[in-house]
Design an enzyme around this catalytic site. Sequence first.
Site, PDB file in Angstrom:
ATOM      1  N   PHE A   1      77.277 109.908   1.120  1.00 33.56           N
ATOM      2  CA  PHE A   1      76.940 110.872   2.160  1.00 33.56           C
ATOM      3  C   PHE A   1      76.281 110.093   3.306  1.00 33.56           C
ATOM      4  CE2 PHE A   1      78.680 114.899   0.926  1.00 33.56           C
ATOM      5  CZ  PHE A   1      79.311 114.479  -0.229  1.00 33.56           C
TER       6      PHE A   1
ATOM      7  N   SER B   1      83.791 107.588   1.349  1.00 32.18           N
ATOM      8  CA  SER B   1      82.889 108.318   2.241  1.00 32.18           C
ATOM      9  C   SER B   1      83.104 109.819   2.107  1.00 32.18           C
ATOM     10  CB  SER B   1      83.212 107.894   3.676  1.00 32.18           C
ATOM     11  OG  SER B   1      82.639 108.789   4.586  1.00 32.18           O
ATOM     12  N   ALA B   2      82.051 110.562   2.361  1.00 32.09           N
ATOM     13  CA  ALA B   2      82.144 112.025   2.368  1.00 32.09           C
ATOM     14  C   ALA B   2      83.110 112.505   3.437  1.00 32.09           C
ATOM     15  CB  ALA B   2      80.763 112.619   2.616  1.00 32.09           C
TER      16      ALA B   2
ATOM     17  N   TYR C   1      89.564 105.727  10.640  1.00 33.52           N
ATOM     18  CA  TYR C   1      88.593 105.213   9.660  1.00 33.52           C
ATOM     19  C   TYR C   1      88.640 106.060   8.387  1.00 33.52           C
ATOM     20  CZ  TYR C   1      84.187 104.803   7.181  1.00 33.52           C
ATOM     21  OH  TYR C   1      83.254 104.684   6.179  1.00 33.52           O
TER      22      TYR C   1
ATOM     23  N   ASP D   1      82.399 116.472  15.065  1.00 30.11           N
ATOM     24  CA  ASP D   1      81.314 116.756  14.113  1.00 30.11           C
ATOM     25  C   ASP D   1      81.561 118.063  13.371  1.00 30.11           C
ATOM     26  OD1 ASP D   1      79.821 114.521  14.512  1.00 30.11           O
ATOM     27  OD2 ASP D   1      78.222 115.495  15.659  1.00 30.11           O
TER      28      ASP D   1
ATOM     29  N   LYS E   1      89.927 105.353   4.198  1.00 31.87           N
ATOM     30  CA  LYS E   1      89.201 105.647   2.955  1.00 31.87           C
ATOM     31  C   LYS E   1      90.072 106.499   2.027  1.00 31.87           C
ATOM     32  CE  LYS E   1      85.615 103.301   3.894  1.00 31.87           C
ATOM     33  NZ  LYS E   1      85.399 102.040   3.182  1.00 31.87           N
TER      34      LYS E   1
ATOM     35  N   ARG F   1      73.091 117.419   7.290  1.00 34.83           N
ATOM     36  CA  ARG F   1      73.673 116.298   6.557  1.00 34.83           C
ATOM     37  C   ARG F   1      72.844 116.015   5.314  1.00 34.83           C
ATOM     38  NH1 ARG F   1      76.832 117.439   9.751  1.00 34.83           N
ATOM     39  NH2 ARG F   1      78.079 116.154  11.181  1.00 34.83           N
TER      40      ARG F   1
HETATM   41  P1  NAD Z   1      78.457  97.152   7.384  1.00 34.26           P
HETATM   42  O1  NAD Z   1      79.334  96.961   8.566  1.00 34.26           O
HETATM   43  O2  NAD Z   1      77.000  96.931   7.538  1.00 34.26           O
HETATM   44  O3  NAD Z   1      78.958  96.231   6.182  1.00 34.26           O
HETATM   45  C1  NAD Z   1      80.313  95.895   5.991  1.00 34.26           C
HETATM   46  C2  NAD Z   1      80.393  94.394   5.766  1.00 34.26           C
HETATM   47  O4  NAD Z   1      81.748  94.027   5.550  1.00 34.26           O
HETATM   48  C3  NAD Z   1      79.900  93.584   6.966  1.00 34.26           C
HETATM   49  O5  NAD Z   1      78.997  92.600   6.523  1.00 34.26           O
HETATM   50  C4  NAD Z   1      81.164  92.958   7.539  1.00 34.26           C
HETATM   51  O6  NAD Z   1      80.901  91.690   8.112  1.00 34.26           O
HETATM   52  C5  NAD Z   1      82.050  92.864   6.302  1.00 34.26           C
HETATM   53  N1  NAD Z   1      83.495  92.893   6.540  1.00 34.26           N
HETATM   54  C6  NAD Z   1      84.226  93.797   7.239  1.00 34.26           C
HETATM   55  N2  NAD Z   1      85.524  93.491   7.179  1.00 34.26           N
HETATM   56  C7  NAD Z   1      85.626  92.360   6.418  1.00 34.26           C
HETATM   57  C8  NAD Z   1      86.703  91.558   5.973  1.00 34.26           C
HETATM   58  N3  NAD Z   1      87.967  91.832   6.323  1.00 34.26           N
HETATM   59  N4  NAD Z   1      86.440  90.495   5.191  1.00 34.26           N
HETATM   60  C9  NAD Z   1      85.179  90.195   4.814  1.00 34.26           C
HETATM   61  N5  NAD Z   1      84.118  90.906   5.210  1.00 34.26           N
HETATM   62  C10 NAD Z   1      84.340  91.983   5.998  1.00 34.26           C
HETATM   63  O7  NAD Z   1      78.746  98.607   6.814  1.00 34.26           O
HETATM   64  P2  NAD Z   1      77.976  99.447   5.702  1.00 34.26           P
HETATM   65  O8  NAD Z   1      77.313 100.589   6.361  1.00 34.26           O
HETATM   66  O9  NAD Z   1      77.201  98.553   4.837  1.00 34.26           O
HETATM   67  O10 NAD Z   1      79.214 100.040   4.899  1.00 34.26           O
HETATM   68  C11 NAD Z   1      79.673  99.460   3.709  1.00 34.26           C
HETATM   69  C12 NAD Z   1      80.841 100.270   3.176  1.00 34.26           C
HETATM   70  O11 NAD Z   1      80.414 101.618   2.974  1.00 34.26           O
HETATM   71  C13 NAD Z   1      82.033 100.347   4.114  1.00 34.26           C
HETATM   72  O12 NAD Z   1      83.206 100.325   3.345  1.00 34.26           O
HETATM   73  C14 NAD Z   1      81.857 101.689   4.783  1.00 34.26           C
HETATM   74  O13 NAD Z   1      83.075 102.201   5.233  1.00 34.26           O
HETATM   75  C15 NAD Z   1      81.285 102.512   3.646  1.00 34.26           C
HETATM   76  N6  NAD Z   1      80.526 103.697   4.089  1.00 34.26           N
HETATM   77  C16 NAD Z   1      79.461 103.532   4.932  1.00 34.26           C
HETATM   78  C17 NAD Z   1      78.750 104.660   5.360  1.00 34.26           C
HETATM   79  C18 NAD Z   1      77.588 104.524   6.311  1.00 34.26           C
HETATM   80  O14 NAD Z   1      77.157 105.535   6.881  1.00 34.26           O
HETATM   81  N7  NAD Z   1      77.015 103.334   6.521  1.00 34.26           N
HETATM   82  C19 NAD Z   1      79.110 105.943   4.915  1.00 34.26           C
HETATM   83  C20 NAD Z   1      80.177 106.062   4.040  1.00 34.26           C
HETATM   84  C21 NAD Z   1      80.879 104.921   3.633  1.00 34.26           C
HETATM   85  N1  UFG Z   2      73.353 113.345  15.798  1.00 39.03           N
HETATM   86  C1  UFG Z   2      72.641 113.729  16.942  1.00 39.03           C
HETATM   87  N2  UFG Z   2      72.346 112.770  17.857  1.00 39.03           N
HETATM   88  C2  UFG Z   2      72.712 111.456  17.707  1.00 39.03           C
HETATM   89  C3  UFG Z   2      73.426 111.090  16.550  1.00 39.03           C
HETATM   90  C4  UFG Z   2      73.737 112.063  15.623  1.00 39.03           C
HETATM   91  O1  UFG Z   2      72.307 114.883  17.113  1.00 39.03           O
HETATM   92  O2  UFG Z   2      72.421 110.637  18.596  1.00 39.03           O
HETATM   93  C5  UFG Z   2      73.648 114.370  14.787  1.00 39.03           C
HETATM   94  C6  UFG Z   2      75.128 114.590  14.529  1.00 39.03           C
HETATM   95  O3  UFG Z   2      75.654 115.542  15.402  1.00 39.03           O
HETATM   96  C7  UFG Z   2      75.112 115.041  13.063  1.00 39.03           C
HETATM   97  C8  UFG Z   2      73.928 114.278  12.456  1.00 39.03           C
HETATM   98  O4  UFG Z   2      73.108 113.911  13.559  1.00 39.03           O
HETATM   99  O5  UFG Z   2      74.845 116.408  12.986  1.00 39.03           O
HETATM  100  C9  UFG Z   2      74.329 113.021  11.698  1.00 39.03           C
HETATM  101  O6  UFG Z   2      75.149 112.220  12.525  1.00 39.03           O
HETATM  102  P1  UFG Z   2      75.506 110.705  12.143  1.00 39.03           P
HETATM  103  O7  UFG Z   2      76.293 110.150  13.278  1.00 39.03           O
HETATM  104  O8  UFG Z   2      74.275 109.979  11.751  1.00 39.03           O
HETATM  105  O9  UFG Z   2      76.384 110.842  10.832  1.00 39.03           O
HETATM  106  P2  UFG Z   2      77.759 111.619  10.567  1.00 39.03           P
HETATM  107  O10 UFG Z   2      77.488 112.604   9.490  1.00 39.03           O
HETATM  108  O11 UFG Z   2      78.365 112.114  11.812  1.00 39.03           O
HETATM  109  O12 UFG Z   2      78.705 110.444  10.032  1.00 39.03           O
HETATM  110  C10 UFG Z   2      78.307 109.571   8.970  1.00 39.03           C
HETATM  111  C11 UFG Z   2      79.006 108.218   9.136  1.00 39.03           C
HETATM  112  C12 UFG Z   2      80.486 108.369   8.923  1.00 39.03           C
HETATM  113  C13 UFG Z   2      80.739 109.026   7.602  1.00 39.03           C
HETATM  114  C14 UFG Z   2      80.005 110.350   7.503  1.00 39.03           C
HETATM  115  C15 UFG Z   2      80.169 110.994   6.147  1.00 39.03           C
HETATM  116  O13 UFG Z   2      78.771 107.697  10.437  1.00 39.03           O
HETATM  117  O14 UFG Z   2      81.094 107.092   8.912  1.00 39.03           O
HETATM  118  O15 UFG Z   2      78.609 110.139   7.736  1.00 39.03           O
HETATM  119  O16 UFG Z   2      79.714 110.138   5.159  1.00 39.03           O
HETATM  120  F1  UFG Z   2      82.063 109.232   7.473  1.00 39.03           F
END
Ligand code: NAD
Ligand code: UFG
Length: 338
Positions: free
Chosen positions: A177, A124-125, A148, A292, A152, A230
């Site tokens: 991102f 993750s970023a 969290y 944030d 990573k 973002r």
């Molecule tokens: P998500 O929660 O939708 O998907 C994660 C999946 O992993 C789920 O289906 C969950 O049931 C499964 N899981 C969790 N722990 C497990 C375990 N111990 N064994 C088997 N299955 C398990 O999340 P996502 O948004 O799809 O994220 C996927 C990956 O990308 C994660 O590693 C997350 O940290 C990373 N990531 C997500 C974002 C974002 O904004 N969504 C940003 C950066 C990185």
């Molecule tokens: N924001 C609002 N109102 C809301 C939700 C968010 O104004 O109800 C703003 C936040 O302050 C931020 C932007 O919208 O400026 C994006 O916020 P998000 O919560 O959607 O995303 P973040 O960038 O805070 O975090 C996400 C993931 C993290 C990950 C990160 C970097 O949730 O897990 O991007 O990849 F680590």
Amino acid sequence: MMILVTGGAGYIGSHTCIALLEAGHTVIVADNLCNSKVETIDKIKQITNREIIFYHIDVTDQTAVDTIFLNHSIDGIIHFAALKAVGESVEEPLNYYCNNIVGTLILAKACEKFGVKRFVFSSSATVYGENEVPFVETMKLQPTTNPYGETKAMSERILTDIAKVNQEFSVSILRYFNPVGAHESGLIGEVPNGIPSNLMPYVTQVAKGKIKHLRVFGDDYSTLDGTGIRDYIHVMDLAEGHVAALNKLKAGVHVYNLGTGEGTSVLELIKAFEKANGVEIPFEIVDRRQGDIAECYADVSKAKQELNWTVKRGLVEMCRDAWRFEKNYRASDMLIKH
Ligand code: NAD
Ligand code: UFG
């Protein structure tokens, strides 16, 4: 190739399964469904008209993981399975460290034991912390402010150390991102648990009238309009980035930013959503959210050059597809209940 996708029933994993199947790979999903539903697997089959092998297992269970490797000749792993809620990770650090770190360790061990050389990791970023934008892969990482983010950064270090001694191990670390949007079929997308904490799912629920208005967290950042910037990336572009990374894997550890390279403010995203979908998003400006940062966007030149990958979809597609899924999902949800 036969690819094990951990967390493949989740948001990014399910979209990546589609991209993998469409690129001709065979997909095995391992997911404990702690944050997803098994129906998503059926939707992936429906969209692609291809089969998927599904294991309902926990990736921290070594015996269960080994069984998959004994049953199939795995060519590579894409490891998505993790817990991802930043706030929850502060409340439950032990759960986050156990799940996210042990999962990575067990899978890396399985690679060693069964001679699997390809590993793609979801990072993750957030590991950049508060750095200068745009974030470049070579930057010195800043401490993250939550468990969290630490899981990573630690997983990245673990995989890097393993690749130092196992010369044939090819690891691609992908720093995402802000993934948003949904598959254009409207059949799969992001289903947050309870009230969403991320911006786009919050916006779609406001559009639906489920939540009265959006709270914009701060308009006093030193950005163009004062709101947070973002790098939003369409989840299908992100999914295709995984296929590119898999195809270009080479020995050692290689880190890639997956983003668009462009920053968008909260107010710009609201406007884009309203324009793309012809709906109104009422909002109020409230205080900044703790933790944030003002700006977060990627330098994407490395992924462009080395993976030959670049995004194809813009803000309009992100907003349109997120909204289409929200409408579809809630409609089918209601149908199931009746
Ligand atoms: P998500 O929660 O939708 O998907 C994660 C999946 O992993 C789920 O289906 C969950 O049931 C499964 N899981 C969790 N722990 C497990 C375990 N111990 N064994 C088997 N299955 C398990 O999340 P996502 O948004 O799809 O994220 C996927 C990956 O990308 C994660 O590693 C997350 O940290 C990373 N990531 C997500 C974002 C974002 O904004 N969504 C940003 C950066 C990185
Ligand atoms: N924001 C609002 N109102 C809301 C939700 C968010 O104004 O109800 C703003 C936040 O302050 C931020 C932007 O919208 O400026 C994006 O916020 P998000 O919560 O959607 O995303 P973040 O960038 O805070 O975090 C996400 C993931 C993290 C990950 C990160 C970097 O949730 O897990 O991007 O990849 F680590």
